[in-house]
Design a protein around this motif. Sequence first.
Motif, PDB file in Angstrom:
ATOM      1  N   ARG A  76       0.823  -1.216   0.000  1.00 22.95           N
ATOM      2  CA  ARG A  76       0.000   0.000   0.000  1.00 22.95           C
ATOM      3  C   ARG A  76       0.853   1.260   0.000  1.00 22.95           C
ATOM      4  N   TYR A  77       2.112   1.154   0.385  1.00 20.73           N
ATOM      5  CA  TYR A  77       3.057   2.268   0.303  1.00 20.73           C
ATOM      6  C   TYR A  77       4.048   2.078  -0.849  1.00 20.73           C
ATOM      7  N   SER A  78       4.652   0.905  -0.941  1.00 21.26           N
ATOM      8  CA  SER A  78       5.703   0.711  -1.947  1.00 21.26           C
ATOM      9  C   SER A  78       5.189   0.864  -3.374  1.00 21.26           C
ATOM     10  N   SER A  79       3.937   0.525  -3.630  1.00 16.33           N
ATOM     11  CA  SER A  79       3.399   0.684  -4.981  1.00 16.33           C
ATOM     12  C   SER A  79       3.253   2.161  -5.347  1.00 16.33           C
ATOM     13  N   LEU A  80       2.985   3.010  -4.368  1.00 17.84           N
ATOM     14  CA  LEU A  80       2.931   4.443  -4.643  1.00 17.84           C
ATOM     15  C   LEU A  80       4.308   4.946  -5.060  1.00 17.84           C
ATOM     16  N   ALA A  81       5.354   4.435  -4.405  1.00 13.86           N
ATOM     17  CA  ALA A  81       6.723   4.836  -4.737  1.00 13.86           C
ATOM     18  C   ALA A  81       7.082   4.411  -6.168  1.00 13.86           C
ATOM     19  N   ARG A  82       6.545   3.297  -6.617  1.00 12.99           N
ATOM     20  CA  ARG A  82       6.817   2.842  -7.991  1.00 12.99           C
ATOM     21  C   ARG A  82       6.020   3.654  -9.012  1.00 12.99           C
ATOM     22  N   LYS A  83       4.759   3.944  -8.711  1.00 15.04           N
ATOM     23  CA  LYS A  83       3.886   4.633  -9.670  1.00 15.04           C
ATOM     24  C   LYS A  83       4.124   6.136  -9.720  1.00 15.04           C
ATOM     25  N   PHE A  84       4.273   6.746  -8.562  1.00 13.85           N
ATOM     26  CA  PHE A  84       4.407   8.202  -8.460  1.00 13.85           C
ATOM     27  C   PHE A  84       5.544   8.539  -7.491  1.00 13.85           C
ATOM     28  N   PRO A  85       6.806   8.312  -7.895  1.00  9.21           N
ATOM     29  CA  PRO A  85       7.928   8.450  -6.954  1.00  9.21           C
ATOM     30  C   PRO A  85       8.050   9.827  -6.289  1.00  9.21           C
ATOM     31  N   GLU A  86       7.830  10.886  -7.036  1.00  9.97           N
ATOM     32  CA  GLU A  86       7.969  12.220  -6.447  1.00  9.97           C
ATOM     33  C   GLU A  86       6.850  12.495  -5.435  1.00  9.97           C
ATOM     34  N   LYS A  87       5.633  12.138  -5.813  1.00 15.17           N
ATOM     35  CA  LYS A  87       4.506  12.323  -4.902  1.00 15.17           C
ATOM     36  C   LYS A  87       4.678  11.431  -3.674  1.00 15.17           C
ATOM     37  N   ALA A  88       5.148  10.208  -3.893  1.00 17.57           N
ATOM     38  CA  ALA A  88       5.363   9.279  -2.781  1.00 17.57           C
ATOM     39  C   ALA A  88       6.355   9.856  -1.789  1.00 17.57           C
ATOM     40  N   GLU A  89       7.442  10.397  -2.292  1.00 19.81           N
ATOM     41  CA  GLU A  89       8.459  10.968  -1.404  1.00 19.81           C
ATOM     42  C   GLU A  89       7.853  12.075  -0.550  1.00 19.81           C
ATOM     43  N   GLU A  90       7.054  12.917  -1.172  1.00 18.10           N
ATOM     44  CA  GLU A  90       6.404  14.018  -0.460  1.00 18.10           C
ATOM     45  C   GLU A  90       5.434  13.486   0.605  1.00 18.10           C
TER      46      GLU A  90
END
Length: 185
Positions: free
Chosen positions: A147-161
């Motif tokens: 639920r977190y790592s997939s966000l980092a793969r799909k939207f890395p910049e948004k995930a970091e924020e």
Amino acid sequence: DVNILVFDTEVYSNTGGQSSKATPTGAIAKFAAAGKEVKKKDLAAIAMSYGYVYVAQVAQGADYNQCMKAFVEAGSYNGPSIIIAYAPCINHGIKGGMTDTQKIINNAVKSGYWHTFRFNPEAEQPFTMDSKNPTESYRDFIMNEVRYSSLARKFPEKAEELFAEAEKQAKAKYEHWTKYGKLYE
């Protein structure tokens, strides 16, 4: 004199993992496919604001004795009580599956993702912060869940924020509860 136990899975588990007010910042869930942008509601703080409700946050895999102490205190408290228990869920997409949930729960507390405490309005010192200062990486903990790592793969910049914001919120919450406990010393 009613006792309530909430298993906090942080999603609407029984409806396929939908986002809710209980979903934390940065998590992906149904209806939050690009990561939830607002912070999770604080059920414990809401209940404590009444001033006469026994409230505890527990994590059995992190501290069995704290968990049992909360159940005994809640059961003997003359009034409403609520215990909120951290509960890993299949919808978290935990790497390695649900085979070692007690370890996952322990890691949630050690990383500062989940905090344990007890609030007993009848006690001489009503608030007890049971969690210790985090000793493990918050980021490592969340990245063990899809639920977190997939966000980092799909939207890395948004995930970091979002992940930075979520970690900031977790640290602020820990500091808040620690300071809150000192008000009663």
